[in-house]
Scaffold this active site. Structure first.
Site, PDB file in Angstrom:
ATOM      1  N   LYS A  11       0.855  -1.203   0.000  1.00 18.85           N
ATOM      2  CA  LYS A  11       0.000   0.000   0.000  1.00 18.85           C
ATOM      3  C   LYS A  11       0.881   1.240   0.000  1.00 18.85           C
ATOM      4  O   LYS A  11       2.000   1.244   0.550  1.00 18.85           O
ATOM      5  CB  LYS A  11      -0.966   0.013   1.189  1.00 18.85           C
ATOM      6  N   ASP A 137      -3.434  -1.508   9.728  1.00 18.81           N
ATOM      7  CA  ASP A 137      -3.495  -1.346   8.273  1.00 18.81           C
ATOM      8  C   ASP A 137      -4.052  -2.587   7.559  1.00 18.81           C
ATOM      9  O   ASP A 137      -4.224  -2.574   6.337  1.00 18.81           O
ATOM     10  CB  ASP A 137      -2.086  -1.074   7.705  1.00 18.81           C
TER      11      ASP A 137
HETATM   12  O1  C5P Z   1      -1.772  -1.642  14.731  1.00 14.33           O
HETATM   13  P1  C5P Z   1      -0.282  -1.752  14.443  1.00 14.33           P
HETATM   14  O2  C5P Z   1       0.321  -2.962  15.064  1.00 14.33           O
HETATM   15  O3  C5P Z   1       0.022  -1.640  12.987  1.00 14.33           O
HETATM   16  O4  C5P Z   1       0.373  -0.470  15.111  1.00 14.33           O
HETATM   17  C1  C5P Z   1       1.758  -0.399  15.376  1.00 14.33           C
HETATM   18  C2  C5P Z   1       2.006   0.773  16.333  1.00 14.33           C
HETATM   19  O5  C5P Z   1       1.738   2.005  15.666  1.00 14.33           O
HETATM   20  C3  C5P Z   1       1.066   0.803  17.536  1.00 14.33           C
HETATM   21  O6  C5P Z   1       1.592   0.076  18.605  1.00 14.33           O
HETATM   22  C4  C5P Z   1       0.998   2.280  17.866  1.00 14.33           C
HETATM   23  O7  C5P Z   1       2.163   2.666  18.585  1.00 14.33           O
HETATM   24  C5  C5P Z   1       1.076   2.925  16.514  1.00 14.33           C
HETATM   25  N1  C5P Z   1      -0.244   3.270  15.929  1.00 14.33           N
HETATM   26  C6  C5P Z   1      -0.973   4.326  16.462  1.00 14.33           C
HETATM   27  N2  C5P Z   1      -2.171   4.666  15.901  1.00 14.33           N
HETATM   28  C7  C5P Z   1      -2.637   4.006  14.822  1.00 14.33           C
HETATM   29  C8  C5P Z   1      -1.893   2.936  14.250  1.00 14.33           C
HETATM   30  C9  C5P Z   1      -0.685   2.596  14.831  1.00 14.33           C
HETATM   31  O8  C5P Z   1      -0.561   4.952  17.448  1.00 14.33           O
HETATM   32  N3  C5P Z   1      -3.791   4.383  14.277  1.00 14.33           N
END
Ligand code: C5P
Length: 285
Positions: A11, A137
């Site tokens: 993406k 994502d």
């Molecule tokens: O959900 P994912 O594992 O991809 O997110 C990785 C890190 O990115 C989370 O632990 C958080 O610190 C940050 N994040 C966030 N807000 C989001 C997506 C991700 O703070 N909407």
């Protein structure tokens, strides 16, 4: 039982805005997302209950519960309400820790493959919920195309598809830490924000140039000095070689440009290579 192979597309963030920190520690985002032809291949077969393994062609990627593909397989069986297991073989081409959604896209492919192996047992709402359990994502990666992503990234509104466009995707010699960048955004006000409404209007008009000119990612403002300089240098090189616009994707460090045709993309690909660890020619799809 034989397995299923699914393509996991990278993406690109045509825009990325961080609206604020939420009580649950995540951030509310506003992003225009676009899938492209740079892709991993994800092969999935059923395994004995409790047996989860994700093997890749990158020795540094964990094969067990730390791998987002394993998280997705576990989330699938949790949603199905039964014990399960899965063996996954992932041929990675999408660079890791690049902001290109490589892991998220593999996770989405695992959900699609398992659902095919189980005769479509989960409906699309259940699949989307399992996707969010695997990562912010993953819901977009399940859907693909062009979409507005809000909330954590799971509130998706399909947008008019960006006409197929040549892109050059550049992976610098460094990676960015996603939590660190979110932390920097929290501690100061972003000076610039993308014109998301204008970008969406350009998509509605089928105006690739208008889209490209409005591409912007607030994380570019939160990079350390050296990283910011490199990203800027790559963007300038792309623009000097015919890009209609260029931006960093996700939390970086990958940078991409959109091009009017394959010839100018090929020229920019050659020009940018000395600055990057890896460069890819791809198309939005
Ligand atoms: O959900 P994912 O594992 O991809 O997110 C990785 C890190 O990115 C989370 O632990 C958080 O610190 C940050 N994040 C966030 N807000 C989001 C997506 C991700 O703070 N909407």
């Amino acid at each position: 039982m034989s397995g299923v192979t699914v393509k996991a597309r990278a993406k690109l963030n045509l825009s990325l805005d961080v609206l604020g920190r939420r009580p649950d520690g995540f951030h509310d985002l506003c992003m225009v997302m676009q899938s492209c032809t740079l892709a991993d291949d994800v092969y999935v077969e059923s395994a004995a209950p409790g047996d989860y393994l994700a093997q890749t062609n990158r020795s540094y990627i964990p094969t067990g519960d730390k791998n987002v593909a394993v998280k997705a397989a576990r989330a699938y069986y949790a949603a199905l309400g039964r014990e399960g297991g899965a063996h996954m073989r992932i041929t990675k081409r999408i660079p890791v820790c690049a902001g290109l959604g490589g892991g998220s896209s593999d996770a989405a492919a695992v959900l699609l493959a398992l659902n095919e192996l189980h005769g479509g047992a989960l409906d699309s709402a259940a699949l989307q919920a399992a996707a969010l359990a695997a990562g912010s994502d993953v819901p977009f990666c399940l859907m693909g195309g062009t979409a507005l992503a809000e909330g954590r990234g799971e509130l998706l509104t399909p947008l008019p598809k960006l006409p197929e466009t040549d892109t050059v995707i550049c992976m610098p010699y460094f990676s960015c830490s996603t939590p660190e960048l979110f932390g920097r955004i929290d501690s100061r006000r972003s000076r610039c924000h993308p014109d998301t409404a204008g970008l969406i209007a350009a998509l509605e008009a089928g105006d690739v140039r208008g889209v490209a000119q409005r591409m912007y990612n607030v994380f570019e403002d939160a990079l350390g000095k050296r990283a910011a300089n490199t990203v800027q240098e790559i963007k300038l090189q792309l623009l000097d070689n015919g890009a209609l616009g260029a931006a960093m994707s996700g939390s970086g460090s990958a940078v991409f440009g959109l091009f009017p045709d394959a010839e100018s993309a090929a020229k920019a690909y050659e020009a940018v290579r000395p600055l990057c660890r890896e460069v890819f020619l791809a198309r939005t799809d």
